[in-house]
Design a protein around this motif. Structure first.
Motif, mmCIF file in Angstrom:
data_model
loop_
_atom_site.group_PDB
_atom_site.id
_atom_site.type_symbol
_atom_site.label_atom_id
_atom_site.label_comp_id
_atom_site.label_asym_id
_atom_site.label_seq_id
_atom_site.Cartn_x
_atom_site.Cartn_y
_atom_site.Cartn_z
ATOM 1 N N ALA A 480 43.930 56.950 45.373
ATOM 2 C CA ALA A 480 43.420 55.734 46.014
ATOM 3 C C ALA A 480 42.235 55.177 45.236
ATOM 4 O O ALA A 480 42.094 53.952 45.079
ATOM 5 N N LEU A 481 41.358 56.054 44.751
ATOM 6 C CA LEU A 481 40.212 55.582 43.969
ATOM 7 C C LEU A 481 40.663 54.958 42.662
ATOM 8 O O LEU A 481 40.182 53.882 42.270
ATOM 9 N N ILE A 482 41.586 55.610 41.986
ATOM 10 C CA ILE A 482 42.078 55.068 40.713
ATOM 11 C C ILE A 482 42.709 53.693 40.925
ATOM 12 O O ILE A 482 42.566 52.784 40.080
ATOM 13 N N GLU A 483 43.369 53.514 42.037
ATOM 14 C CA GLU A 483 43.951 52.206 42.351
ATOM 15 C C GLU A 483 42.862 51.137 42.470
ATOM 16 O O GLU A 483 43.016 50.007 41.981
ATOM 17 N N VAL A 484 41.761 51.479 43.112
ATOM 18 C CA VAL A 484 40.642 50.532 43.236
ATOM 19 C C VAL A 484 40.071 50.203 41.858
ATOM 20 O O VAL A 484 39.790 49.038 41.543
ATOM 21 N N LEU A 485 39.892 51.218 41.031
ATOM 22 C CA LEU A 485 39.327 51.003 39.698
ATOM 23 C C LEU A 485 40.242 50.125 38.851
ATOM 24 O O LEU A 485 39.772 49.207 38.152
ATOM 25 N N ARG A 486 41.536 50.381 38.915
ATOM 26 C CA ARG A 486 42.479 49.571 38.124
ATOM 27 C C ARG A 486 42.498 48.122 38.598
ATOM 28 O O ARG A 486 42.624 47.194 37.780
ATOM 29 N N ALA A 487 42.376 47.927 39.897
ATOM 30 C CA ALA A 487 42.358 46.562 40.430
ATOM 31 C C ALA A 487 41.150 45.790 39.899
ATOM 32 O O ALA A 487 41.237 44.580 39.640
ATOM 33 N N GLU A 488 40.030 46.476 39.718
ATOM 34 C CA GLU A 488 38.834 45.804 39.196
ATOM 35 C C GLU A 488 39.038 45.386 37.747
ATOM 36 O O GLU A 488 38.647 44.286 37.339
#
Length: 603
Positions: A480-488
């Protein structure tokens, strides 16, 4: 000797633009009517209290410290001005800020509570230790107590009329709570074959150490939350239960009755936070009540411990902010030597230059500023996630936010306290010999900040918790965190001005995914290999989050009304993503080389 300045403008920028908290609040029925202007006014009032009431007590309180007397079961006098400041805090309704209106709270977001506590700690860490555990105690009592106990104790805790403590540690049981020996004897044993009922009366006997606020003269009563064992409880943490043990027992009218047998046998003489009474407690058949179910004490206490860990993360940010303020103020005024180059706007002069112009000092000061900016974005985001995990009407959103909070809590506690202490140490160096002198205040921050890396679970324990429980055992959280980082990174794709920051974050994401693979391989070979690099793993995740925060801050810098401030935020983000992130490759490298054996110590 500089005056503490609450970072109100920085907090407003983070809340309204970087993490866009008002948009989140609109989705949460409890906060749907809250807007940025109201939030800013709340924090402005809190900032004035911090700067005008608490900051002037900081240095004198450190010099005076707490005073213990054996009279009356052991009593503590806090530094001059502490009780009056606490009464003013209570009169202002501040303890109730983020508590449920149904029990007398103001019902405001946890995010605002976190921002307020950064300013309180930045102004006076030792004083803020007393209310630091109050919200966690509120959560634990609210979740576990019987209606009768809630009615008697919760409103007093919410208002701050009564303060609270967390009694875990014992002389033989530091971080290993399974070794706790304190015992609880039921006043009326349950019928054979039945377990003790929630709210049952008990008598507690045992010793606890390192208890913050174990006794003090600031509140009329103290609500001790104590871990102990009931008769026949199994060994280890499964045998721990949680009990409520007040300093003063209630009379038949609900007021103060007689003094309970909860004795303060002394206070520790510490390296820092001298104004905080770190107490040795002795319970000698002290009267109390079971909270929750027998054997469920640790899970109940974790409601308080997780709140405390996030509070300690705020200490790291507060120390970083306060130290940075002192270093900047000194470096701008202190003139020494000629700088090799000067700012374009500098007037011609043949004299010495401010040390802030010298490259070595500029690099330190920019690093301190950049880390402070990034850390504030990170804790602001955690505050939003915490509110969503508790208040969002959609169950899936609550679950997702809760997963991220669980993952980020150990990182925030360990990483930010590390930044806070090391940043304070660097700031002391900016002041040179004056930094070593008490009157300038920076050496106190160095001393005070060191404890934050130790209590509420040492930073090494936080690293183990992150890697083993939050990452490898439940990989969905890191996903879930990696998804947030990639979205940024994706959101910056059409912004050439953010190419450097986006590329820096993408490198960290790639390294983070690769690290997960290596950690799984290390675990397959044995836990030793994982634990040997757990500190590096946590630090690497922390720096990745700072990189995310700098990209996000830079992408929203133009939202700031002051063009000069917007430019400063872009410059700090660029400095962080280049100068600071370039130094993190060694940690990723160690995670890839987990096969190297860790030698044994030769004792």
């Amino acid at each position: 000797m500089s005056r503490y300045t609450p970072p109100l403008d920085d907090w407003r920028f983070v809340i309204e633009h970087v993490i866009d908290a008002p948009a989140s609040w609109r989705d949460l029925p409890a906060f749907a009517d809250l807007d940025g202007e109201t939030a800013a006014e709340v924090l402005a009032q809190a900032g004035r209290f911090a700067a005008d009431v608490l900051a002037p007590l900081n240095g004198p309180g450190d010099r005076q410290g707490c005073r213990w007397s054996a009279d009356g079961g052991g009593t503590v006098r806090t530094p001059d001005g502490y009780p009056a400041a606490w009464q003013a805090f209570v009169d202002g309704g501040w303890p109730a800020l983020a508590c449920d209106p149904e029990v007398g709270g103001q019902g405001l977001p946890q995010l605002l509570n976190a921002a307020m506590f950064e300013m309180l700690i930045g102004a006076n860490h030792a004083w803020t230790m007393y209310p630091g555990l109050l919200h966690g105690a509120y959560e634990a009592i609210k979740a576990t107590a019987t209606p009768e106990l809630r009615a008697r104790y919760l409103p007093k805790v919410v208002s701050g009329e009564w303060l609270a403590t967390m009694n875990l540690t014992e002389p033989q049981a530091g971080s290993d709570l399974g070794l706790i020996r304190s015992r609880a004897e039921p006043v009326e044993p349950p019928p054979e074959g039945q377990q003790l009922a929630n709210g049952a009366a008990v008598r507690i006997t045992g010793h606890k150490i390192f208890i913050s606020g174990g006794d003090q003269d600031m509140s009329a009563n103290i609500v001790h939350l104590v871990l102990a064992r009931l008769p026949g409880a199994p060994a280890g943490t499964r045998g721990l239960s949680l009990f409520l043990v007040p300093k003063w027992l209630p009379d038949e009218h609900g007021g103060h009755g007689r003094r309970n047998a909860a004795h303060c046998d002394g206070i520790e003489h510490k390296m820092g936070i001298h104004g905080s009474a770190t107490s040795q407690m002795r319970f000698e058949q002290a009267e109390g009540w079971l909270l929750g179910q027998p054997g469920a004490g640790l899970s109940a206490m974790f409601l308080m411990m997780n709140s405390a860990r996030l509070h300690v993360a705020m200490q790291g940010l507060a120390h970083l902010e306060s130290a940075t303020q002192k270093a900047l103020a000194y470096a701008r005024e202190r003139v020494q030597l000629r700088a090799p180059t000067r700012p374009d706007e500098a007037a011609a002069s043949t004299g010495a230059d401010p040390i802030a112009w010298h490259p070595a000092m500029r690099r330190i000061l920019l690093g301190l500023q950049a880390q402070t900016e990034g850390a504030r974005v990170l804790v602001g985001w955690i505050g939003v996630l915490l509110d969503e995990s508790e208040q969002h009407p959609d169950a899936d959103r609550r679950q997702r936010a809760g997963d991220l909070v669980a993952l980020l809590t150990p990182v925030a506690k360990a990483f930010l306290t590390d930044l806070g202490h090391r940043g304070a140490d660097e700031a002391l160096g900016v002041l040179g010999g004056y930094g070593y002198v008490h009157e300038y205040g920076i050496e106190q921050i160095v001393r005070d900040s060191r404890i934050a890396m130790i209590y509420e679970g040492t930073n090494e324990i936080q690293a183990i918790d992150l890697v083993m429980r939050k990452w490898l055992d439940t990989p969905r959280r890191m996903d879930a965190l990696i998804e947030v980082l990639r979205a940024e990174v994706a959101s910056a794709a059409d912004r050439p001005d953010l190419a450097v920051e986006a590329a820096a974050l993408q490198r960290q994401i790639d390294a983070l995914v690769d690290a997960g693979t290596h950690l799984q391989a290390a675990r397959a070979q044995g836990v030793d290999a994982v634990l040997a690099v757990a500190d590096d793993a946590l630090a690497a995740v922390g720096w990745t989050l700072l990189c995310w925060a700098w990209l996000r801050s830079a992408s929203r810098a133009d939202c700031h009304a002051d063009a000069a401030v917007a430019q400063r935020k872009r410059e700090l983000a660029r400095f962080g993503c280049t100068w600071l992130m370039d130094g993190q490759s060694a940690r990723w490298s160690r995670l890839q080389q987990w096969q190297r054996p860790l030698p044994w110590l030769r004792c």
